[in-house]
Write a protein that holds these residues in place. Structure first.
Motif, short mmCIF file in Angstrom:
data_model
loop_
_atom_site.label_atom_id
_atom_site.label_comp_id
_atom_site.label_asym_id
_atom_site.label_seq_id
_atom_site.Cartn_x
_atom_site.Cartn_y
_atom_site.Cartn_z
N ILE A 40 2.47 6.30 -8.80
CA ILE A 40 2.63 4.82 -9.08
C ILE A 40 3.84 4.37 -8.50
CG2 ILE A 40 1.13 4.94 -11.04
CD1 ILE A 40 3.73 4.40 -12.64
N GLU A 41 3.55 3.27 -8.12
CA GLU A 41 4.90 2.32 -7.70
C GLU A 41 5.63 2.04 -8.95
OE1 GLU A 41 6.47 -0.93 -4.31
OE2 GLU A 41 4.20 -0.24 -4.22
N LYS A 42 7.07 1.94 -8.77
CA LYS A 42 7.54 1.31 -9.88
C LYS A 42 9.20 1.34 -9.62
CE LYS A 42 8.86 4.12 -13.60
NZ LYS A 42 8.35 4.97 -14.68
N GLU A 43 9.99 0.53 -10.33
CA GLU A 43 11.47 0.48 -10.07
C GLU A 43 12.10 1.40 -10.48
OE1 GLU A 43 13.89 -3.45 -9.66
OE2 GLU A 43 13.99 -3.07 -11.75
N VAL A 44 12.88 2.12 -9.90
CA VAL A 44 13.66 3.23 -10.59
C VAL A 44 15.24 3.08 -10.30
CG1 VAL A 44 11.76 4.98 -10.44
CG2 VAL A 44 13.51 4.77 -8.57
N GLU A 45 15.99 3.82 -11.00
CA GLU A 45 17.53 3.59 -10.89
C GLU A 45 17.83 4.98 -10.09
OE1 GLU A 45 21.34 4.28 -13.41
OE2 GLU A 45 20.46 2.36 -13.84
N THR A 48 30.55 6.54 -6.85
CA THR A 48 29.36 6.42 -7.35
C THR A 48 28.65 4.90 -7.45
OG1 THR A 48 29.83 8.38 -8.64
CG2 THR A 48 27.85 7.18 -9.10
N ALA A 49 27.58 4.88 -7.09
CA ALA A 49 26.86 3.54 -6.74
C ALA A 49 25.47 3.84 -7.42
CB ALA A 49 26.61 3.07 -5.59
N ALA A 50 25.17 2.88 -8.52
CA ALA A 50 23.88 2.95 -9.18
C ALA A 50 23.10 1.82 -8.50
CB ALA A 50 24.06 2.70 -10.67
N LEU A 51 21.71 1.84 -8.08
CA LEU A 51 20.96 1.18 -7.32
C LEU A 51 19.74 0.97 -8.10
CD1 LEU A 51 21.42 2.26 -3.71
CD2 LEU A 51 22.61 0.61 -4.81
N LYS A 52 18.94 -0.07 -8.19
CA LYS A 52 17.56 -0.34 -8.37
C LYS A 52 16.55 -0.37 -7.46
CE LYS A 52 18.24 -1.72 -13.20
NZ LYS A 52 17.64 -1.84 -14.20
N VAL A 53 15.83 0.48 -7.31
CA VAL A 53 14.85 0.63 -5.86
C VAL A 53 13.59 0.78 -6.27
CG1 VAL A 53 16.78 1.08 -4.26
CG2 VAL A 53 15.21 2.85 -5.35
N HIS A 54 12.67 0.43 -5.37
CA HIS A 54 11.13 0.68 -5.55
C HIS A 54 10.97 2.23 -5.04
CE1 HIS A 54 9.64 -2.93 -7.39
NE2 HIS A 54 10.43 -3.76 -6.60
N ALA A 55 10.13 2.85 -5.89
CA ALA A 55 9.78 4.33 -5.48
C ALA A 55 8.23 4.59 -5.77
CB ALA A 55 10.67 5.19 -5.83
N GLU A 56 7.65 5.50 -5.28
CA GLU A 56 6.48 6.21 -5.63
C GLU A 56 6.88 7.33 -6.60
OE1 GLU A 56 3.25 6.65 -3.17
OE2 GLU A 56 4.38 5.84 -1.39
N VAL A 57 6.23 7.32 -7.97
CA VAL A 57 6.77 8.10 -9.01
C VAL A 57 5.39 8.87 -9.29
CG1 VAL A 57 7.95 8.52 -10.91
CG2 VAL A 57 8.80 6.50 -9.52
N MET A 66 0.69 -1.10 -0.06
CA MET A 66 -0.02 -0.09 -0.16
C MET A 66 0.82 1.17 0.10
SD MET A 66 -3.01 0.94 2.69
CE MET A 66 -3.56 2.58 3.04
N MET A 67 0.50 2.05 -0.80
CA MET A 67 1.49 3.53 -1.14
C MET A 67 0.86 4.51 0.18
SD MET A 67 1.74 3.54 -5.25
CE MET A 67 0.34 4.34 -5.15
N PRO A 68 1.90 5.10 0.85
CA PRO A 68 1.31 6.09 1.64
C PRO A 68 0.63 7.46 1.09
CG PRO A 68 3.73 5.97 1.57
CD PRO A 68 3.07 4.95 0.65
N PHE A 69 1.04 7.75 -0.13
CA PHE A 69 0.59 8.91 -0.92
C PHE A 69 -0.16 8.43 -2.19
CE2 PHE A 69 4.26 10.83 1.34
CZ PHE A 69 3.74 11.81 1.76
N GLU A 70 -1.36 8.74 -2.12
CA GLU A 70 -2.20 8.57 -3.35
C GLU A 70 -1.83 9.70 -4.37
OE1 GLU A 70 -6.23 8.02 -2.87
OE2 GLU A 70 -5.90 6.55 -1.17
N LYS A 71 -1.61 10.88 -4.01
CA LYS A 71 -1.41 12.14 -4.75
C LYS A 71 -0.05 12.48 -4.60
CE LYS A 71 -5.76 12.25 -6.51
NZ LYS A 71 -5.96 11.86 -7.81
#
Length: 64
Positions: free
Chosen positions: A15-20, A29-38, A1-6
């Motif tokens: 929307i929830e998606k995987e981002v770099e 420098t480190a590049a990570l793939k994580v889930h975020a609300e976008v 469940m996402m804490p923010f609808e807007k």
């Protein structure tokens, strides 16, 4: 469940998606793939507290 609808920045749908995520520390420098609300309109990214803590740990290790 996402804490923010807007998006807190523009009010559009999130929307929830995987981002770099790039983390920099010192000369490293480190590049990570994580889930975020976008935001579908402005691209604002919201991360969980746990993810932000991991970012801080990784960034601290990069500085050494």
């Amino acid at each position: 469940m996402m804490p923010f609808e807007k998006c807190p920045a523009c009010g559009n749908e999130m929307i929830e998606k995987e981002v770099e995520k790039l983390l920099r520390g010192g000369n490293n420098t480190a590049a990570l793939k994580v889930h975020a609300e976008v935001c579908l309109r402005c691209g604002e990214r919201l991360y969980t507290q746990e993810t932000v803590r991991k970012f801080e740990e990784i960034r601290a290790n990069l500085e050494h």
